[in-house]
Design an enzyme around this catalytic site. Structure first.
Site, PDB file in Angstrom:
ATOM      1  N   PHE A  76     -10.773   5.807  10.528  1.00  8.21           N
ATOM      2  CA  PHE A  76     -11.669   5.417   9.694  1.00  8.21           C
ATOM      3  C   PHE A  76     -11.987   4.069   9.328  1.00  8.21           C
ATOM      4  O   PHE A  76     -11.066   3.103   9.003  1.00  8.21           O
ATOM      5  CB  PHE A  76     -11.218   6.135   8.044  1.00  8.21           C
TER       6      PHE A  76
ATOM      7  N   LYS B  30     -10.004  -3.764   0.377  1.00 11.59           N
ATOM      8  CA  LYS B  30      -9.071  -3.044  -0.739  1.00 11.59           C
ATOM      9  C   LYS B  30      -8.230  -4.095  -1.560  1.00 11.59           C
ATOM     10  O   LYS B  30      -8.872  -4.664  -2.454  1.00 11.59           O
ATOM     11  CB  LYS B  30      -8.321  -2.220   0.196  1.00 11.59           C
TER      12      LYS B  30
ATOM     13  N   ASP C  41      -8.072  -3.046  12.210  1.00 15.20           N
ATOM     14  CA  ASP C  41      -8.457  -2.981  10.909  1.00 15.20           C
ATOM     15  C   ASP C  41      -7.312  -2.927   9.864  1.00 15.20           C
ATOM     16  O   ASP C  41      -6.692  -1.859   9.874  1.00 15.20           O
ATOM     17  CB  ASP C  41      -9.257  -1.637  11.026  1.00 15.20           C
TER      18      ASP C  41
END
Lengths: 405, 322
Positions: free
Chosen positions: A130, A244, A215
């Protein structure tokens, strides 16, 4: 349905489905709903709230910055983004350059665009990955259910099985611009690759002159007990993306590039209006300083281990195991009842995320205390028992009822 | 509690500041502080050669009223026939503190593990923290303070001085820039630790490869030999990759107009630094050398005070006789 949720359904696009709770305040790892009920927040805004809610360091930094210089665009220099870039590079321990965006998807978009500046166009990503939902990031995301309704997507992306070195070896060629990987696949159910996978990816990409992009949107900034998860493996990627936890609740993404990759984006080749906003960067500086000064990296390892061992020690038949690192943990279940378990836990005052049908994800604030871990462990067996009757393929261990599957 | 000083980050920002405050007072009143009066002895041991460290510790311990035992370890059994931890235990029965210049950081850590008196790092392969206290004292004197100033080091970014600049500079709230050629970058864990410290002190840390970019607007421009002790035969080309990192008039021109230049000496004139700069008006190199004496006296006083539960500044609780 609460009035706030009702208003939500009448005014917001329905792309999220109807949320079950309306939250009005929070302090540390606890949030409060509009009825005044408290919940232990083991979702943390999906791994965002590194210091929990209303942390004094973040509140002070943001308040001071917004009262000083709120936004200047990237037409001018402000101090907070520069200081944050320096700090991130220092934590990486290598020379490089940083691009700031607003989110993880945008950080990955920047990496995608940057890779095109190598003159190559082929990209290798992994199944189950993702990387975000914007069109470019979605092309990298290896989850057909999310990507298929939006095809065609930016092309030349080959997806290979995550953790399979031979598949990576076969897919990467001298025409490959980049390989993008998560050190742990968070959204895919906290999937941990075999030891040595990142190092193998580094060797393969180096041999073909391709960029290795990691990532770390979910795994970065202390989530796994390291500043960046790849540091535990001793791997040196060309590009690292962050978001995040970085902003501690404020929107902020970052693309860090090292070596030749640091010079691929040139004036005019990429940009953003809000990226590197001084207020978000001030929050991030406070987040990093607090993690460093309060020894939270070690704390994450200790508390994460307590949580992992505690769940495993329950020996409940519905629990298959726990995987992940630090405070990025996936509780795997022996039946696809994660949404039911999440609901049972919510009823008991604990917020968790049913990230896959058979996996519950725990990504609490890094300040989660041992006592809060113990409270969750104490409540978990009853929630599991309440969930158990919903499974068709196993015999309930108790006679507890109340399942709402 | 026994406090050792093995790395620059063994002192907190507040402790580092108080040691530097004390060093300044000791410099102004050179013979007024005698915490070693008795005299108490301090062992100063050298596995590697030394000039400044040897003389400054020898003189400094005497000025503190103590007795220095300066020993080349090659003529002793140090580290031969017994563990270094045992050597630390034995020395602790004789002396008030142990000062050691050695090779690997593991060696001094092992001595410290057995010692019940403070152990001070007088240079290892990884760090040179006593030199950094002298550097910071010099920066305070010449620049009016350390916090917020930019400290740039160019040259061998992998050597002990670069790594100490990272840790000590970040502790002092400075913006530390290290520029060295590819393959000569500081240890990533040290950079990371410095970054963590800087996050709490308002400083910053950057590792670069472009010397001009690193030097831009710097308040302090520092360098060191391209070939540190023990690296003479390591097989690496220690000249060609370093040529762009020479501290000369042109590189200094990128720094702030009133920038100072530091070099821990010995300088290889014409290699890492030119005569013109070393002897020029912006050079603070010989003040920096003198400040080894004052900074080390203050450090010893601080550590002995900590060991006896005395005041951190050492003025009152460590037997000072003024």
């Amino acid at each position: 349905m609460s009035s706030l949720v009702q208003r939500w359904t009448q005014s917001m696009m329905d792309n999220y489905g109807t949320p079950p709770l309306a939250l009005v305040s929070g302090a540390g790892a606890v949030v409060v709903d509009e009825a005044g009920r408290e919940y232990l927040d083991l979702v943390g805004g999906i791994a965002v709230n590194a210091l929990g809610h209303a942390h004094p360091a973040v509140v002070a930094a943001v308040s001071k910055q917004v009262a000083t210089l709120g936004h200047v665009s990237n037409l001018y220099v402000a101090e907070p983004p520069v200081a944050l870039a320096e700090l991130l590079l220092a934590l990486a321990g290598r020379p490089g350059r940083v691009f700031f965006a607003n989110s993880g998807a945008e950080a990955n978009e920047a990496a995608f665009k940057l890779s095109r500046r190598t003159g190559r166009t082929h990209v290798v990503a992994t199944n189950g990955a993702f990387h975000g939902r914007t069109m470019g990031a979605l092309a990298l995301t290896g989850q057909p259910a999310k990507a298929d309704p939006f095809r065609p997507l930016p092309g030349e992306v080959t997806h290979v099985d995550y953790g399979d070195v031979a598949a990576l070896e076969a897919a990467v060629s001298d025409a490959t611009a980049m390989v993008i990987l998560e050190p742990i696949q968070g959204e895919n159910g906290v999937v941990v690759p075999p030891a040595g996978y990142l190092a193998a990816a580094r060797r393969i990409t180096a041999r073909h002159g391709a960029l290795l992009v990691l990532d770390e949107v979910q795994t970065g900034i202390g989530r796994t007990g390291h500043w960046f998860a790849h540091q535990a493996e001793g791997v040196e990627p060309d590009v690292v993306t962050l978001a995040k936890g970085l902003g501690g609740g404020l929107p902020l993404g970052a693309t860090m590039a090292f070596g030749r990759a640091a010079d691929l984006l040139t004036p005019g080749s990429h940009g953003t209006t809000f990226g590197g906003n001084p207020v978000s960067c001030a929050a991030a500086l406070a987040v990093v300083a607090t993690i460093a000064n309060e020894g939270l990296l070690d704390h994450v390892k200790r508390v994460g281990e307590r949580l992992r061992r505690g769940v495993e020690a329950l020996g409940h038949p519905l629990i298959d195991g726990v995987r992940g690192a630090g405070l990025l943990l996936g509780v795997t279940l022996t039946a696809p009842v994660a949404p039911v378990l999440a609901e049972a836990l919510r009823d008991a005052g604990f917020l968790v995320n049913a990230v896959q049908p058979g996996v519950v994800r725990l990504v609490p604030p890094l300040i989660l205390t041992a006592a809060q871990v113990d409270a969750f462990l104490a409540a978990l067996p009853a929630a599991l028992d309440a969930t158990a009757p919903a499974t068709a393929d196993r015999t309930p261990t108790t006679t507890t009822t109340g399942t709402t599957a | 509690m026994i406090r050792h000083f093995l790395r620059d980050d063994d002192l907190s920002p507040a402790e580092q500041s108080s040691v530097l405050d004390l060093a300044a007072r000791m410099k102004a009143d050179r013979f007024g502080y005698q915490p070693l009066a008795g005299p108490r002895s301090v062992a100063v041991l050298f596995d590697k050669q030394s000039l400044r460290t040897r003389i400054s510790f020898d003189a400094g311990i005497a000025e503190l009223g103590g007795h220095p035992l300066v020993v080349d370890t090659q003529v002793t059994h140090f580290g031969r026939g017994e563990t270094l931890a045992d050597a630390g235990r034995v020395l602790s029965r004789y002396v008030a503190a142990v000062v050691l210049r050695t090779h690997g950081d593991d060696r001094i850590a092992e001595v410290a593990s057995g010692a019940s008196v403070p152990v001070i790092n007088a240079l290892t392969d990884g760090f040179h923290p006593c030199q950094l206290l002298a550097d910071l004292l010099t920066i305070r004197e010449r620049c009016g303070g350390t916090a917020g100033r930019t400290l740039t080091y160019v040259g061998d970014g992998a050597n002990n001085m670069a790594q100490s600049y990272l840790l000590a500079g970040a502790t002092a709230g400075m913006h530390v820039r290290i520029a060295g050629p590819d393959g000569f970058a500081p240890d990533a864990a040290v950079v990371r630790r410095a970054g963590e410290i800087a996050a709490g002190t308002g400083g910053s840390v950057r590792v670069l490869t472009d010397p001009a970019q690193a030097a831009r607007d710097a308040d302090v421009l520092a360098t060191d030999t391209w070939t540190s002790m023990g690296q003479e035969a390591d097989g690496l080309d220690r000249v060609t990759p370093f040529l762009p990192y020479q501290v000369n008039k042109e590189l200094l021109g990128h720094a702030a107009p009133d920038a100072i230049v530091l070099h821990c000496l010995p300088a290889h004139r014409g290699e890492e630094i030119t005569d013109e700069v070393l002897d020029g008006p912006q050079s603070a190199v010989f003040d920096q050398a003198e400040n080894r004496l004052h900074a080390q006296k203050a450090l010893l006083t601080f550590l002995l005070g900590a060991a006896t539960g005395g005041a951190a500044t050492g003025d009152t609780a460590t037997g000072t006789t003024r």
